[in-house]
Design a protein around this motif. Sequence first.
Motif, PDB file in Angstrom:
ATOM      1  N   ASP A 157       0.820  -1.223   0.000  1.00  0.00           N
ATOM      2  CA  ASP A 157       0.000   0.000   0.000  1.00  0.00           C
ATOM      3  C   ASP A 157       0.848   1.265   0.000  1.00  0.00           C
ATOM      4  O   ASP A 157       0.513   2.247  -0.672  1.00  0.00           O
ATOM      5  CB  ASP A 157      -0.956   0.011   1.188  1.00  0.00           C
ATOM      6  CG  ASP A 157      -2.129  -0.954   1.002  1.00  0.00           C
ATOM      7  OD1 ASP A 157      -2.379  -1.358  -0.153  1.00  0.00           O
ATOM      8  OD2 ASP A 157      -2.780  -1.296   2.015  1.00  0.00           O
ATOM      9  N   ILE A 179       2.166   1.829  -3.471  1.00  0.00           N
ATOM     10  CA  ILE A 179       1.061   2.300  -4.325  1.00  0.00           C
ATOM     11  C   ILE A 179       0.775   3.782  -4.054  1.00  0.00           C
ATOM     12  O   ILE A 179       0.553   4.557  -4.992  1.00  0.00           O
ATOM     13  CB  ILE A 179      -0.206   1.441  -4.125  1.00  0.00           C
ATOM     14  CG1 ILE A 179       0.023   0.041  -4.709  1.00  0.00           C
ATOM     15  CG2 ILE A 179      -1.433   2.098  -4.752  1.00  0.00           C
ATOM     16  CD1 ILE A 179      -1.066  -0.971  -4.378  1.00  0.00           C
ATOM     17  N   ASN A 180       0.823   4.204  -2.801  1.00  0.00           N
ATOM     18  CA  ASN A 180       0.593   5.620  -2.461  1.00  0.00           C
ATOM     19  C   ASN A 180       1.656   6.515  -3.086  1.00  0.00           C
ATOM     20  O   ASN A 180       1.344   7.595  -3.596  1.00  0.00           O
ATOM     21  CB  ASN A 180       0.546   5.806  -0.948  1.00  0.00           C
ATOM     22  CG  ASN A 180      -0.730   5.255  -0.344  1.00  0.00           C
ATOM     23  OD1 ASN A 180      -1.741   5.104  -1.027  1.00  0.00           O
ATOM     24  ND2 ASN A 180      -0.675   4.930   0.941  1.00  0.00           N
ATOM     25  N   ALA A 189       3.400   5.851  -5.770  1.00  0.00           N
ATOM     26  CA  ALA A 189       3.136   5.831  -7.213  1.00  0.00           C
ATOM     27  C   ALA A 189       1.990   6.780  -7.566  1.00  0.00           C
ATOM     28  O   ALA A 189       2.058   7.515  -8.558  1.00  0.00           O
ATOM     29  CB  ALA A 189       2.824   4.409  -7.676  1.00  0.00           C
ATOM     30  N   ASN A 190       0.944   6.785  -6.754  1.00  0.00           N
ATOM     31  CA  ASN A 190      -0.204   7.652  -7.016  1.00  0.00           C
ATOM     32  C   ASN A 190       0.167   9.132  -6.952  1.00  0.00           C
ATOM     33  O   ASN A 190      -0.326   9.931  -7.749  1.00  0.00           O
ATOM     34  CB  ASN A 190      -1.344   7.356  -6.044  1.00  0.00           C
ATOM     35  CG  ASN A 190      -2.036   6.037  -6.350  1.00  0.00           C
ATOM     36  OD1 ASN A 190      -1.952   5.523  -7.472  1.00  0.00           O
ATOM     37  ND2 ASN A 190      -2.689   5.473  -5.352  1.00  0.00           N
ATOM     38  N   VAL A 191       1.026   9.509  -6.021  1.00  0.00           N
ATOM     39  CA  VAL A 191       1.464  10.905  -5.909  1.00  0.00           C
ATOM     40  C   VAL A 191       2.135  11.352  -7.205  1.00  0.00           C
ATOM     41  O   VAL A 191       1.960  12.484  -7.656  1.00  0.00           O
ATOM     42  CB  VAL A 191       2.423  11.075  -4.704  1.00  0.00           C
ATOM     43  CG1 VAL A 191       3.127  12.420  -4.748  1.00  0.00           C
ATOM     44  CG2 VAL A 191       1.663  10.908  -3.396  1.00  0.00           C
ATOM     45  N   ARG A 231       1.560  10.072 -10.152  1.00  0.00           N
ATOM     46  CA  ARG A 231       0.700   9.675 -11.273  1.00  0.00           C
ATOM     47  C   ARG A 231       1.331   8.566 -12.106  1.00  0.00           C
ATOM     48  O   ARG A 231       1.230   8.534 -13.332  1.00  0.00           O
ATOM     49  CB  ARG A 231       0.351  10.878 -12.153  1.00  0.00           C
ATOM     50  CG  ARG A 231      -0.490  11.888 -11.421  1.00  0.00           C
ATOM     51  CD  ARG A 231      -1.026  12.935 -12.362  1.00  0.00           C
ATOM     52  NE  ARG A 231      -1.869  13.848 -11.606  1.00  0.00           N
ATOM     53  CZ  ARG A 231      -1.762  15.158 -11.659  1.00  0.00           C
ATOM     54  NH1 ARG A 231      -0.867  15.713 -12.437  1.00  0.00           N
ATOM     55  NH2 ARG A 231      -2.568  15.908 -10.955  1.00  0.00           N
ATOM     56  N   SER A 280       1.755   4.453 -13.025  1.00  0.00           N
ATOM     57  CA  SER A 280       0.813   3.352 -13.192  1.00  0.00           C
ATOM     58  C   SER A 280       1.409   2.056 -12.666  1.00  0.00           C
ATOM     59  O   SER A 280       2.574   1.747 -12.931  1.00  0.00           O
ATOM     60  CB  SER A 280       0.487   3.152 -14.680  1.00  0.00           C
ATOM     61  OG  SER A 280      -0.109   4.303 -15.215  1.00  0.00           O
ATOM     62  N   ILE A 281       0.596   1.314 -11.938  1.00  0.00           N
ATOM     63  CA  ILE A 281       0.994  -0.025 -11.516  1.00  0.00           C
ATOM     64  C   ILE A 281       0.606  -0.937 -12.674  1.00  0.00           C
ATOM     65  O   ILE A 281      -0.573  -1.066 -12.996  1.00  0.00           O
ATOM     66  CB  ILE A 281       0.259  -0.465 -10.235  1.00  0.00           C
ATOM     67  CG1 ILE A 281       0.338   0.585  -9.137  1.00  0.00           C
ATOM     68  CG2 ILE A 281       0.749  -1.839  -9.788  1.00  0.00           C
ATOM     69  CD1 ILE A 281       1.705   0.891  -8.630  1.00  0.00           C
ATOM     70  N   ILE A 325       6.089  -0.719 -11.748  1.00  0.00           N
ATOM     71  CA  ILE A 325       5.509   0.619 -11.851  1.00  0.00           C
ATOM     72  C   ILE A 325       6.041   1.280 -13.115  1.00  0.00           C
ATOM     73  O   ILE A 325       7.229   1.187 -13.419  1.00  0.00           O
ATOM     74  CB  ILE A 325       5.885   1.472 -10.623  1.00  0.00           C
ATOM     75  CG1 ILE A 325       5.363   0.801  -9.350  1.00  0.00           C
ATOM     76  CG2 ILE A 325       5.349   2.887 -10.757  1.00  0.00           C
ATOM     77  CD1 ILE A 325       5.851   1.440  -8.078  1.00  0.00           C
ATOM     78  N   LEU A 374       6.394   4.942 -15.047  1.00  0.00           N
ATOM     79  CA  LEU A 374       6.360   6.380 -14.816  1.00  0.00           C
ATOM     80  C   LEU A 374       6.899   7.092 -16.047  1.00  0.00           C
ATOM     81  O   LEU A 374       7.942   6.712 -16.580  1.00  0.00           O
ATOM     82  CB  LEU A 374       7.211   6.744 -13.595  1.00  0.00           C
ATOM     83  CG  LEU A 374       7.327   8.235 -13.254  1.00  0.00           C
ATOM     84  CD1 LEU A 374       5.971   8.816 -12.890  1.00  0.00           C
ATOM     85  CD2 LEU A 374       8.316   8.431 -12.116  1.00  0.00           C
TER      86      LEU A 374
END
Length: 171
Positions: A104, A107-108, A110-112, A114, A116-117, A127, A129
Amino acid sequence: MVIQVNKKVFQLLVDNTSGVLSRISGLFSRRGYNIESITAGVTADPRYTRITIVASGDDEILDQIEKQVEKLVDVRNIKVLAPGESVYRELCLIKISVSEQTRDSVINIANVFRASIIDVGNQSMIIELTGNQSKIEAFIKLLEGYEILELARTGITGLTRGNKDVVWLDN
């Protein structure tokens, strides 16, 4: 005397023929020029390939590189992609070792950014980027506490902004 080392991003439009990349990289090798990054791909017109090369050196060396590359038979056009007048991007794929406890948090992060998983397994994830070099470097730095299993970077590719210097080649 201090020599100022600079970087330039050269964009070449070349004939899409076998050996063209070898001839261009051979010129760099023979002259002792350093290629920091090189990307190549076919254009909208399959007769041509667009090659982006990042090279470093003092201003005299970088000017010499431009002149020497321009003389190659396969090269139809060369231009310098100036910062601020161009858009640069790089793709990075990173495989990270994860557990149930760390998944998790990765993933957080990666989300910051933007990112992609694109693959998730029991013990790892991949990931993807895309961004400028500083964004990718910042992302990798944030992952220092995790085990990076594999990392692949494409190198810079780019285009100039607007349509003032688009090159149209005739037969």
